[in-house]
Each structure stands twice: as structure tokens, then as C-alpha cells.
Design a protein around this motif. Structure first.
Motif, mmCIF file in Angstrom:
data_model
loop_
_atom_site.group_PDB
_atom_site.id
_atom_site.type_symbol
_atom_site.label_atom_id
_atom_site.label_comp_id
_atom_site.label_asym_id
_atom_site.label_seq_id
_atom_site.Cartn_x
_atom_site.Cartn_y
_atom_site.Cartn_z
ATOM 1 N N ARG A 40 0.895 -1.147 0.000
ATOM 2 C CA ARG A 40 0.000 0.000 0.000
ATOM 3 C C ARG A 40 0.935 1.198 0.000
ATOM 4 O O ARG A 40 1.672 1.407 0.953
ATOM 5 C CB ARG A 40 -0.814 -0.084 1.289
ATOM 6 N N ALA B 189 1.601 -4.856 8.935
ATOM 7 C CA ALA B 189 1.790 -3.914 7.828
ATOM 8 C C ALA B 189 3.051 -3.120 8.169
ATOM 9 O O ALA B 189 3.040 -2.261 9.044
ATOM 10 C CB ALA B 189 0.576 -2.995 7.715
ATOM 11 N N TYR C 160 -8.166 5.527 16.569
ATOM 12 C CA TYR C 160 -6.708 5.536 16.469
ATOM 13 C C TYR C 160 -6.145 6.537 17.474
ATOM 14 O O TYR C 160 -6.712 7.613 17.690
ATOM 15 C CB TYR C 160 -6.252 5.999 15.078
ATOM 16 N N CYS D 135 -9.589 -2.149 12.074
ATOM 17 C CA CYS D 135 -8.146 -2.095 12.284
ATOM 18 C C CYS D 135 -7.722 -2.802 13.563
ATOM 19 O O CYS D 135 -6.709 -3.502 13.585
ATOM 20 C CB CYS D 135 -7.681 -0.639 12.276
ATOM 21 N N CYS E 46 -7.728 -6.416 12.923
ATOM 22 C CA CYS E 46 -6.611 -6.781 12.032
ATOM 23 C C CYS E 46 -5.290 -6.679 12.773
ATOM 24 O O CYS E 46 -4.491 -7.605 12.774
ATOM 25 C CB CYS E 46 -6.601 -5.852 10.820
ATOM 26 N N GLY F 26 -2.675 -5.021 12.110
ATOM 27 C CA GLY F 26 -1.456 -4.943 11.314
ATOM 28 C C GLY F 26 -0.624 -3.691 11.508
ATOM 29 O O GLY F 26 0.598 -3.737 11.366
ATOM 30 N N CYS F 27 -1.248 -2.575 11.836
ATOM 31 C CA CYS F 27 -0.504 -1.312 11.933
ATOM 32 C C CYS F 27 -0.041 -0.997 13.347
ATOM 33 O O CYS F 27 0.545 0.052 13.587
ATOM 34 C CB CYS F 27 -1.368 -0.164 11.410
HETATM 35 S S1 SF4 Z 1 -4.677 -2.109 10.906
HETATM 36 FE FE1 SF4 Z 1 -6.193 -1.193 9.479
HETATM 37 S S2 SF4 Z 1 -4.998 0.087 8.061
HETATM 38 FE FE2 SF4 Z 1 -3.553 -1.318 9.125
HETATM 39 S S3 SF4 Z 1 -3.355 -3.109 7.770
HETATM 40 FE FE3 SF4 Z 1 -4.983 -3.604 9.229
HETATM 41 S S4 SF4 Z 1 -6.897 -2.933 8.251
HETATM 42 FE FE4 SF4 Z 1 -5.208 -1.971 7.122
#
Ligand code: SF4
Length: 353
Positions: free
Chosen positions: A25, A45, A262, A339, A342, A344-345
Motif C-alpha cells: 500500500r 503492515a 486511532y 483495524c 486486524c 497490522g498497523c
Molecule cells: S490495521 Fe487497518 S490500516 Fe492497518 S493493515 Fe490492518 S486494516 Fe489496514
């Protein structure tokens, strides 16, 4: 988790890795510009940085010649990226894979706050539009078509829908109501998180929930008004009271730990105040998704010389917030979509949050 392993996770979140990552990305809303990998079973990520001391080799993470014992798999290019709509729009310009299993889209790729003196210093939402890697507005039908394919072909398990802020009183939320409805008609039961600014009319939160959204992110980025004004001149003008009212109504409608925000680490906020503010969010049922600030290409922050935070600061704040989350019985996975689910960040999932 050992202190050393936690240090490694903080390091790679900030310094990045040397790796071939088919899923990347480059620019977009929020802290983008990364490659997507699964590190020790969890989405990550990470900046792809040819100068990083960390390298992905033979399915493992190395520092120099030392195998750190962490399995790493770059996320493979999803099959839905090879498809286009009947009118010729590539699916990957409509929605993208994040991590191994999250479909993410920015429904409206423009933002009323993108004038140079108003935009968030860390955001590049309109740069990906300018370079032609996405389209300005995604229709509900396009999103439904891509979501159906991503679930069927690539095992996507949840979807994130964000949007640039629009000029209407709903600040973009109504477009997400239509998008959620259309996607769920095509893929019943897919957990979806919507991400919006506090809307002028809080009734739209009920509409989003009734449309079928599982979770909602209302992202403030910092709880310190001075930091907000400096880093987010446009969005920082929305009073904190509007965020608090929106979070509370969202928790009433979506439930505890189905609402998140966030918090960026490294914008200059006092660490103790940041952690205390995260604790207050947890008390009201809101998950504080703490993420290290990254100085990304294309942002005003980089042009202005901003530097990423020091690793010990990220580690300290992340671990303290993770402890508060554990005490409250809240986890990112409990959000089910978005997020925080997930992860990831952030380094929070590694710290037990
Ligand atoms: S935390 Fe959110 S922005 Fe980051 S990789 Fe996961 S879905 Fe995408």
C-alpha cells in the motif's frame, strides 16, 4: 512474550524490513506505505525499507545473520486483483487486501480537509488518487462485486470501509450506510467496520448499525488539543466534545468494544497523558488503537522533517495500554472487524491487547 521479542516487533514496526511483499500500500488514508506480511501468525503492515537491519529470508526474520526464530510469510497477491468490473475498473482500484484476510476500501477518496493548511500532516488520501491507483468514489455495486470475489477467491474474513470527509452534515457517513447494505446483500454475514468523523447527526450511527456494520472507528488520532491543532488543523477543529458524544452514542448502538479510535504515538503528546486518555476511552467502551506515527513519503510531515518516535517510547506506551485493555477484558479481536481486529498497523496485539 519476552522483552526481546517485543523489542523486535517495535523495531520492525518503525524500521521496517527488507522483503519482497507482493501486497503493498503505497499511499492512502491513514498510516499507509507498507508491505503486508504475516509475522508469527499475526498480520503486520510494515515499512519496506532497503536499509533496515531486519530481513525476511527463507520464511524467517533475520537481524544480520541471526535468525530471530519468528516465522514470516509475505501476503500473496490475491486473485481478485486480476479482475475488473464490466465497465473496466480493476478491482484493486476499488478495494485492496490488507494483511492476509482484510478487504479495505476508501469509499470517497477525497477529503474536504485536504487543502495544504488544513490536511492531517500524516495523511496522503488524495495522493493515491493523483497517481491513478484508485478511483475517486466507489459505488455500492462496485464494492459488493469486489467483496464477493475477495471472499470467494481469497478467503477474506472482514472488511474495513473508510472515507474522506465530505461537505455534508453527515461528513460522509451516509455513503457508508449504502455501501454496507450493498456488500452484505452480496456477502451476508461479512463483518464490516466503518470509519467516520463524528457526524453532525448522531442518528446515522443507528443507520450504520441497522445496515449491518459490526464495528465502527471514530478516529481522533490525539487527545491533546494542542497536538490536534498542530498535526490536524482541519480535523482538529472538531471539538473533543463532538468525539465524546459520538463515541458514547456509538457504544450505546454498537456495544462495548465494537467502537475504536486511532491514537498515534509520536506526535509529541505527553506519554502519561496519552496512556491516561487511553484508559478513559477504555472506561467508556472504546478501544484505543495505538499506532506508531510513521513519516511517510508524500505527507506534509515528511516535507516538514518529522521523525518517527523512539522505539522505547512506542514500547512503553503500547505495553501500558495493553495492560489496561487486558484488565478491562478488551481485545482487538473482540471488535470482530476493523483495524483493531486486524492489528497490522499496531504493536498492541503483540503486547496482549
Ligand atoms: S490495521 Fe487497518 S490500516 Fe492497518 S493493515 Fe490492518 S486494516 Fe489496514
Amino acid at each position: 512474550m519476552s522483552v526481546d521479542t517485543m523489542t523486535t516487533f517495535v523495531d520492525i514496526a518503525l524500521l521496517g524490513v527488507r522483503a519482497d511483499t507482493p501486497v503493498t500500500r503505497r499511499m492512502g488514508a491513514g498510516p499507509s506505505d507498507d508491505g503486508h506480511l504475516v509475522v508469527d501468525g499475526v498480520n503486520a503492515a510494515l515499512p519496506v525499507n532497503p536499509d533496515s537491519p531486519y530481513q525476511v529470508r527463507d520464511g524467517h526474520l533475520f537481524r544480520g545473520e541471526t535468525d530471530l526464530g519468528l516465522p514470516v510469510t509475505p501476503v500473496r497477491r490475491p486473485r481478485f486483483y486480476d479482475l475488473s468490473t464490466a465497465d473496466g475498473v480493476p478491482y484493486e482500484q476499488i478495494a485492496r487486501l490488507h494483511g492476509a484476510d482484510v478487504l479495505a476500501t476508501t469509499v470517497v477518496q477525497t477529503c474536504i480537509r485536504y487543502a495544504v493548511d488544513q490536511r492531517c500532516r500524516f495523511c496522503t488520501i488524495e495522493e493515491s488518487l493523483r497517481e491513478g491507483s484508485t478511483i475517486a468514489a466507489k459505488t455500492p455495486a462496485q464494492l459488493a462485486e469486489v467483496a464477493e470475489a475477495a471472499v470467494r477467491l481469497d478467503g477474506v474474513t472482514q472488511m474495513v470501509m473508510t472515507t474522506g470527509t465530505t461537505a455534508g452534515p453527515d461528513r460522509g457517513a451516509r455513503a457508508l450506510v449504502r455501501a454496507v447494505r450493498a456488500v452484505l446483500a452480496a456477502v451476508p454475514g461479512l463483518p464490516i467496520q466503518v470509519q467516520i468523523e463524528p457526524p453532525g447527526d448522531l442518528g446515522v450511527l443507528t443507520d450504520l448499525h441497522q445496515a449491518g456494520a459490526t464495528a465502527i472507528g471514530i478516529h481522533v488520532e490525539s487527545l491533546d488539543d494542542q497536538v490536534r491543532r498542530r498535526w490536524m488543523p482541519g480535523k482538529g477543529s472538531v471539538p473533543m466534545a463532538e468525539y465524546e458524544a459520538a463515541w458514547d452514542e456509538a457504544v450505546r448502538v454498537f456495544g462495548r468494544n465494537r467502537v475504536s479510535t486511532y491514537l498515534l504515538i509520536g506526535l509529541g503528546e505527553d506519554p502519561d497523558e496519552l496512556v491516561a486518555g487511553a484508559g478513559r476511552l477504555i472506561d467508556r467502551g472504546v478501544y484505543p488503537f495505538a499506532v506508531p506515527f510513521r513519516a511517510m513519503k508524500g505527507t506534509l510531515a515528511v516535507r516538514e522533517g518529522a521523525q518517527p518516535p523512539a522505539p522505547p517510547l512506542v514500547q512503553d506506551i503500547t505495553q501500558r495500554i495493553a495492560t489496561l485493555l487486558r484488565t478491562a477484558g478488551m481485545t482487538g479481536a473482540g471488535q470482530r472487524a476493523g483495524c483493531a481486529a486486524c492489528g497490522g498497523c499496531s504493536v498492541l496485539p503483540r503486547a496482549g491487547g
